[in-house]
Design a protein around this motif. Structure first.
Motif, PDB file in Angstrom:
ATOM      1  N   GLY A  37       0.835  -1.210   0.000  1.00 42.67           N
ATOM      2  CA  GLY A  37       0.000   0.000   0.000  1.00 42.67           C
ATOM      3  C   GLY A  37       0.864   1.252   0.000  1.00 42.67           C
ATOM      4  O   GLY A  37       1.921   1.283   0.635  1.00 42.67           O
ATOM      5  N   GLY A  38       0.397   2.272  -0.708  1.00 40.85           N
ATOM      6  CA  GLY A  38       1.154   3.521  -0.783  1.00 40.85           C
ATOM      7  C   GLY A  38       1.364   4.157   0.586  1.00 40.85           C
ATOM      8  O   GLY A  38       2.411   4.745   0.861  1.00 40.85           O
ATOM      9  N   GLY A  89       1.583   0.855  -4.256  1.00 36.78           N
ATOM     10  CA  GLY A  89       0.348   1.637  -4.318  1.00 36.78           C
ATOM     11  C   GLY A  89       0.648   3.128  -4.341  1.00 36.78           C
ATOM     12  O   GLY A  89       1.810   3.551  -4.223  1.00 36.78           O
ATOM     13  N   ALA A 115      -1.367   9.764  -4.522  1.00 35.20           N
ATOM     14  CA  ALA A 115      -2.418   9.416  -5.489  1.00 35.20           C
ATOM     15  C   ALA A 115      -3.710  10.132  -5.122  1.00 35.20           C
ATOM     16  O   ALA A 115      -4.396  10.692  -5.998  1.00 35.20           O
ATOM     17  CB  ALA A 115      -2.639   7.908  -5.505  1.00 35.20           C
ATOM     18  N   ASP A 141      -7.850   8.082 -12.805  1.00 38.74           N
ATOM     19  CA  ASP A 141      -7.116   6.811 -12.692  1.00 38.74           C
ATOM     20  C   ASP A 141      -5.693   6.967 -13.218  1.00 38.74           C
ATOM     21  O   ASP A 141      -4.743   6.459 -12.622  1.00 38.74           O
ATOM     22  CB  ASP A 141      -7.822   5.696 -13.479  1.00 38.74           C
ATOM     23  CG  ASP A 141      -8.968   5.052 -12.704  1.00 38.74           C
ATOM     24  OD1 ASP A 141      -9.124   5.350 -11.509  1.00 38.74           O
ATOM     25  OD2 ASP A 141      -9.708   4.249 -13.302  1.00 38.74           O
ATOM     26  N   THR A 176       1.536   5.876  -8.389  1.00 41.17           N
ATOM     27  CA  THR A 176       2.057   4.535  -8.026  1.00 41.17           C
ATOM     28  C   THR A 176       3.438   4.332  -8.661  1.00 41.17           C
ATOM     29  O   THR A 176       4.320   3.732  -8.059  1.00 41.17           O
ATOM     30  CB  THR A 176       1.115   3.393  -8.484  1.00 41.17           C
ATOM     31  OG1 THR A 176       1.024   3.383  -9.914  1.00 41.17           O
ATOM     32  CG2 THR A 176      -0.269   3.508  -7.876  1.00 41.17           C
ATOM     33  N   GLY A 189       1.050   0.848 -11.116  1.00 40.25           N
ATOM     34  CA  GLY A 189      -0.165   0.428 -11.804  1.00 40.25           C
ATOM     35  C   GLY A 189       0.057   0.173 -13.287  1.00 40.25           C
ATOM     36  O   GLY A 189       1.157   0.379 -13.818  1.00 40.25           O
ATOM     37  N   THR A 190      -1.014  -0.256 -13.951  1.00 43.42           N
ATOM     38  CA  THR A 190      -0.928  -0.582 -15.381  1.00 43.42           C
ATOM     39  C   THR A 190      -1.895   0.295 -16.192  1.00 43.42           C
ATOM     40  O   THR A 190      -1.478   1.265 -16.812  1.00 43.42           O
ATOM     41  CB  THR A 190      -1.225  -2.069 -15.619  1.00 43.42           C
ATOM     42  OG1 THR A 190      -2.489  -2.397 -15.019  1.00 43.42           O
ATOM     43  CG2 THR A 190      -0.114  -2.947 -15.062  1.00 43.42           C
ATOM     44  N   VAL A 191      -3.177  -0.052 -16.156  1.00 42.85           N
ATOM     45  CA  VAL A 191      -4.183   0.703 -16.914  1.00 42.85           C
ATOM     46  C   VAL A 191      -5.338   1.094 -15.988  1.00 42.85           C
ATOM     47  O   VAL A 191      -5.511   0.487 -14.924  1.00 42.85           O
ATOM     48  CB  VAL A 191      -4.732  -0.131 -18.102  1.00 42.85           C
ATOM     49  CG1 VAL A 191      -3.666  -0.348 -19.166  1.00 42.85           C
ATOM     50  CG2 VAL A 191      -5.314  -1.444 -17.624  1.00 42.85           C
ATOM     51  N   PRO A 192      -6.146   2.083 -16.375  1.00 46.02           N
ATOM     52  CA  PRO A 192      -7.282   2.502 -15.536  1.00 46.02           C
ATOM     53  C   PRO A 192      -8.272   1.371 -15.255  1.00 46.02           C
ATOM     54  O   PRO A 192      -8.371   0.422 -16.043  1.00 46.02           O
ATOM     55  CB  PRO A 192      -7.948   3.593 -16.374  1.00 46.02           C
ATOM     56  CG  PRO A 192      -6.840   4.171 -17.172  1.00 46.02           C
ATOM     57  CD  PRO A 192      -5.968   2.990 -17.527  1.00 46.02           C
ATOM     58  N   GLY A 193      -8.968   1.490 -14.138  1.00 43.09           N
ATOM     59  CA  GLY A 193     -10.074   0.584 -13.872  1.00 43.09           C
ATOM     60  C   GLY A 193      -9.868  -0.404 -12.737  1.00 43.09           C
ATOM     61  O   GLY A 193     -10.774  -1.185 -12.423  1.00 43.09           O
ATOM     62  N   THR A 229      -6.986  -1.438  -9.068  1.00 51.66           N
ATOM     63  CA  THR A 229      -5.930  -0.914  -8.187  1.00 51.66           C
ATOM     64  C   THR A 229      -4.707  -1.830  -8.294  1.00 51.66           C
ATOM     65  O   THR A 229      -4.716  -2.834  -9.022  1.00 51.66           O
ATOM     66  CB  THR A 229      -6.396  -0.847  -6.720  1.00 51.66           C
ATOM     67  OG1 THR A 229      -6.465  -2.172  -6.215  1.00 51.66           O
ATOM     68  CG2 THR A 229      -7.740  -0.157  -6.573  1.00 51.66           C
ATOM     69  N   THR A 230      -3.680  -1.470  -7.540  1.00 55.68           N
ATOM     70  CA  THR A 230      -2.432  -2.251  -7.630  1.00 55.68           C
ATOM     71  C   THR A 230      -2.566  -3.654  -7.019  1.00 55.68           C
ATOM     72  O   THR A 230      -1.769  -4.526  -7.342  1.00 55.68           O
ATOM     73  CB  THR A 230      -1.265  -1.479  -6.975  1.00 55.68           C
ATOM     74  OG1 THR A 230      -1.682  -0.928  -5.729  1.00 55.68           O
ATOM     75  CG2 THR A 230      -0.807  -0.345  -7.877  1.00 55.68           C
ATOM     76  N   SER A 262     -13.360   1.491   1.382  1.00 54.83           N
ATOM     77  CA  SER A 262     -12.251   1.025   0.562  1.00 54.83           C
ATOM     78  C   SER A 262     -12.012  -0.445   0.914  1.00 54.83           C
ATOM     79  O   SER A 262     -11.977  -0.817   2.073  1.00 54.83           O
ATOM     80  CB  SER A 262     -11.031   1.905   0.848  1.00 54.83           C
ATOM     81  OG  SER A 262      -9.878   1.141   0.852  1.00 54.83           O
TER      82      SER A 262
END
Ligand code: UTP
Length: 229
Positions: free
Chosen positions: A11-12, A46, A51, A69, A76, A116-120, A122-123, A183
């Motif tokens: 987690g961030g 994260g 973020a 996102d 991240t 992260g990778t792409v929107p939509g 979480t990590t 969350s």
């Protein structure tokens, strides 16, 4: 000898607590260097407060969900670069941007760090995607709770603390939480992937580095062991 493969979702807010950040990251890096002699490790960072700051500010400016996102993903990746710097030659600050890329760059002699990778999602979900790709032995979720509880322990004194859960039980909890607008303890998409791919998840308090080390090495933990088999 082939090492076990472990993907860590950190987690961030664990990585960047907001106070003495570099001290925590140095200690974490030392632990990871040591553990990487025994297990093959990929770490997904994260976004934490950074973020949230960007998402909130972007939202005030009228950003779309996709744009917010993307801001989160940027945060991240910044966090991932900090951790990669602390690992020196063992890692690279040129961080992978897809699960496939992370998996193909992971070897027994390095530690791959990414965000992260792409929107939509979480990590947490990214960590399970990498675990699927590289056929990892487990996913470790380094979070800011000691274990999974049946309810918020700060609000409800009668909560149950789970030391073991099946993946279906975790799924139930995640959906309940989702409905309550909280969350989630683990990204619902991540839970689905873990269930489909039979990947065990260890949910531990990442502020406790001994506990995190035990989870990475597959030893006994105080947190929650989620069995997907
Ligand atoms: P985090 O993984 O930190 O999500 O990504 P989170 O759930 O908000 O943080 P924790 O687990 O409670 O600490 C931050 C944000 O970045 C975007 C999402 O908007 C996410 O909320 N993101 C991240 C993506 O869109 N795709 C990704 O692959 C990763």
């Amino acid at each position: 000898m082939n090492k076990e493969k472990v993907v860590v979702s950190i987690g961030g807010s664990i990585l960047i607590p907001g106070k003495d950040d570099s001290e925590y990251i140095k200690k974490l890096a030392k632990m990871i260097k040591e553990a990487s002699k025994t297990v093959q490790i990929v770490i997904v960072c994260g976004g934490g407060k950074i973020a949230r700051y960007y998402a909130n500010t972007g939202s005030d400016l009228g950003g779309t969900t996709y744009q917010l996102d993307m801001l989160g993903i940027g945060a991240t990746r910044l966090n991932a670069q900090l951790l990669a710097i602390s690992l020196g030659d063992l890692s690279s600050t040129d961080i992978p941007v897809t699960a496939e890329d992370a998996s193909s760059r992971s070897t027994q002699d390095n530690v791959v760090i990414m965000g992260g990778t792409v929107p939509g999602h979480t990590t947490d979900a990214v960590a399970t995607m990498i675990a699927r790709e590289m056929r990892a032995d487990r996913v470790v979720n380094a979070t800011s709770v000691e274990a999974v509880y049946s309810d918020d322990p700060l609000k409800n004194p009668d909560v149950k603390r789970f030391s073991k859960l099946t993946i279906d039980e975790l799924k139930e909890l995640v959906y309940k939480e989702h409905g309550a607008g909280r969350s989630s303890v683990f990204d619902p998409l991540g839970v689905k992937i873990a269930k489909d791919e039979k990947i065990d998840i260890l949910i531990v308090d990442g502020r406790n580095l001994d506990e995190l080390r035990n989870a990475v090495l597959g030893k006994e933990i105080r947190g929650t062991y989620v069995n997907s088999h």
